[in-house]
Design an enzyme around this catalytic site. Structure first.
Site, PDB file in Angstrom:
ATOM      1  N   SER A   1       0.999  -1.102   0.026  1.00 13.18           N
ATOM      2  CA  SER A   1       0.074  -0.187   0.129  1.00 13.18           C
ATOM      3  C   SER A   1       0.756   1.329   0.073  1.00 13.18           C
ATOM      4  CB  SER A   1      -0.927  -0.061   1.289  1.00 13.18           C
ATOM      5  OG  SER A   1      -1.959  -0.895   1.295  1.00 13.18           O
TER       6      SER A   1
ATOM      7  N   ARG B   1      -5.148  -0.412  -8.696  1.00 16.69           N
ATOM      8  CA  ARG B   1      -5.854  -1.635  -8.867  1.00 16.69           C
ATOM      9  C   ARG B   1      -4.675  -2.810  -9.524  1.00 16.69           C
ATOM     10  NH1 ARG B   1     -11.516   0.920 -10.450  1.00 16.69           N
ATOM     11  NH2 ARG B   1     -12.251   1.454  -8.568  1.00 16.69           N
TER      12      ARG B   1
ATOM     13  N   TRP C   1      -9.704   7.754   5.227  1.00 16.00           N
ATOM     14  CA  TRP C   1      -9.033   6.707   4.884  1.00 16.00           C
ATOM     15  C   TRP C   1      -8.004   6.666   3.868  1.00 16.00           C
ATOM     16  CZ3 TRP C   1     -10.235   3.408   8.500  1.00 16.00           C
ATOM     17  CH2 TRP C   1     -11.281   3.277   9.106  1.00 16.00           C
TER      18      TRP C   1
ATOM     19  N   LEU D   1      -6.749   5.390 -10.153  1.00 14.95           N
ATOM     20  CA  LEU D   1      -7.254   4.188  -9.154  1.00 14.95           C
ATOM     21  C   LEU D   1      -6.962   2.950 -10.135  1.00 14.95           C
ATOM     22  CD1 LEU D   1     -10.839   5.016  -7.878  1.00 14.95           C
ATOM     23  CD2 LEU D   1      -8.363   4.768  -6.642  1.00 14.95           C
TER      24      LEU D   1
ATOM     25  N   GLU E   1      -9.963   0.737  -3.313  1.00 12.15           N
ATOM     26  CA  GLU E   1      -9.595   0.611  -4.751  1.00 12.15           C
ATOM     27  C   GLU E   1     -10.816  -0.046  -5.363  1.00 12.15           C
ATOM     28  OE1 GLU E   1      -7.469   2.579  -4.941  1.00 12.15           O
ATOM     29  OE2 GLU E   1      -5.779   2.276  -3.442  1.00 12.15           O
TER      30      GLU E   1
END
Length: 387
Positions: free
Chosen positions: A94, A246, A165, A242, A366
């Site tokens: 991450s 991903r 988040w 994104l 994601e």
């Protein structure tokens, strides 16, 4: 000799350079991460800045980007790095993913030359940490409903809102913030020391504890006109970022699954019950076989998507197929491995429960599994079921 988990002999299908990158990252994880990650997870603290600099020295930050100090590696090489990082812990992948595939990619793809020169070289070395502010407290899977606003005030922009988040936020030097303007959704490069910007770390997480997560508050944050990403227009811009992230998850998830299965194979081969190793029982072998098949299928899928990406033919819906399948199967593998380890499966002495808990978050961020099902469903039917 082929490794037991490489049932289909995938290793020879990699180039020498790809194998070398994979092996270097694996060694880094073995030396720098494995001895400490259980403690980081238990304590909910991780030396993220120190790790970022070490990752930067190996060229892992923004490694699939070109120029500005980035390595310009292939998509497959980047994927293999993500696989090895997440075999250590999802929080490590991450950190690298948010830095390179979200924050750096947004600036690299949509930023001005001045923005690129200002931030990308220091982010590639890990001296500057970035984060990506899209998700909001009340808007996760529906970013089109974001309430963060950017209004013009003379020659400046003024941002107001909140993001939730956000990986790396409490330690970040710069944030890419997405906000609604009168002209639609736009992106802004926001130094975290700008007056009106505050970041609060989110504590008491049961997942991704070896990762720094926070909330960003934007209270009339005044930015110059050149803070806006000039090439980013509409929601497609953050969604493309994104997709980059991903893709890394497609690889990373199978890394977590592989680590669970390798641990379980070793345990089952030495743990004796009823006079013989657990690995010698039919039910155990059935579980191991099913998990190994799903693992290698996930690796095949990741490799195929990587080859498509390197040929510039990878579509977002194909990435959704990979994220949906690989995270779902990785989580199932982690849960099944836990059953073979019995009570030891919940012990921090083994990585199984830590990976399982982490993958619960990976399943959600994601794009949740439901979102990716709808992406694939739209591809199949031609009909959008999002609204």
């Amino acid at each position: 000799m082929t490794a037991p988990l490489d049932l289909l002999d995938l290793d020879p299908s990699l180039t020498d350079e790809e194998r070398q990158i994979r092996d270097v990252v694996r060694q880094l994880v073995d030396d720098r991460v494995r001895p400490h990650v259980a403690d980081w997870y238990e304590q909910g603290q991780v030396p993220a800045r120190e790790l970022a600099r070490e990752f930067g020295k190996l060229g892992l930050l923004g490694m699939h980007l070109t120029g500005y100090g980035c390595a310009g590696a292939s998509a497959v090489a980047y994927g293999l790095a993500c696989q090895e990082l997440e075999a250590g812990d999802s929080g490590l992948r991450s950190l690298v993913s948010v830095q390179g595939s979200l924050a750096m990619y947004a600036i690299w793809r949509y930023g001005s030359e001045e923005q690129k020169q200002r931030w990308l070289p220091s982010m590639a070395t890990g001296e500057a940490i970035g984060c990506f502010g899209l998700t909001e407290p009340d808007h996760g899977s529906d970013p089109a409903s974001m309430t963060t606003r950017a209004r013009r005030d003379g020659g400046d922009w003024v941002l107001t809102g909140a993001k939730m988040w956000i990986t790396n936020a409490p330690i970040a030097d710069v944030a890419v913030i997405w906000a609604r303007t009168d002209e639609g959704v736009r992106g802004f490069v926001v130094p975290m020391d700008t007056p009106g910007v505050t970041a609060r770390e989110i504590r008491r997480k049961m997942s991704l504890r070896a990762s720094v997560t926070g909330e960003i508050a934007l209270d009339d944050v005044r930015l110059p006109a050149d803070a806006r990403l000039p090439e980013a227009s509409g929601l497609k811009a953050p969604l493309s970022c994104l997709t980059e992230a991903r893709y890394g998850i497609v690889w990373g998830a199978v890394g977590a699954a592989r680590d669970c299965l390798e641990t379980t194979l070793a345990y089952a081969g030495t743990r004796t019950q009823f006079g013989r190793p657990l690995a010698g029982f039919q039910l155990t072998q059935a579980k191991l076989a099913d998990m190994a098949v799903e693992l290698v299928k996930g690796q095949l899928l990741a490799l195929h998507l990587g080859r498509l990406a390197d040929a510039h033919r990878l579509r977002p819906d194909q990435v959704s197929v990979g994220k949906l399948n690989n995270v779902r199967e990785a989580l199932a593998i982690a849960r099944q491995c836990r059953t073979i380890l019995g009570a030891n499966g919940v012990s921090g002495e083994y990585p199984i429960m830590r990976h399982a808990n982490n993958l619960e978050s990976v399943l959600t961020y994601e794009g949740t599994s439901e979102i990716h099902q709808l992406v694939v469903g739209q591809r199949l039917t031609g009909l959008s079921a999002f609204a």
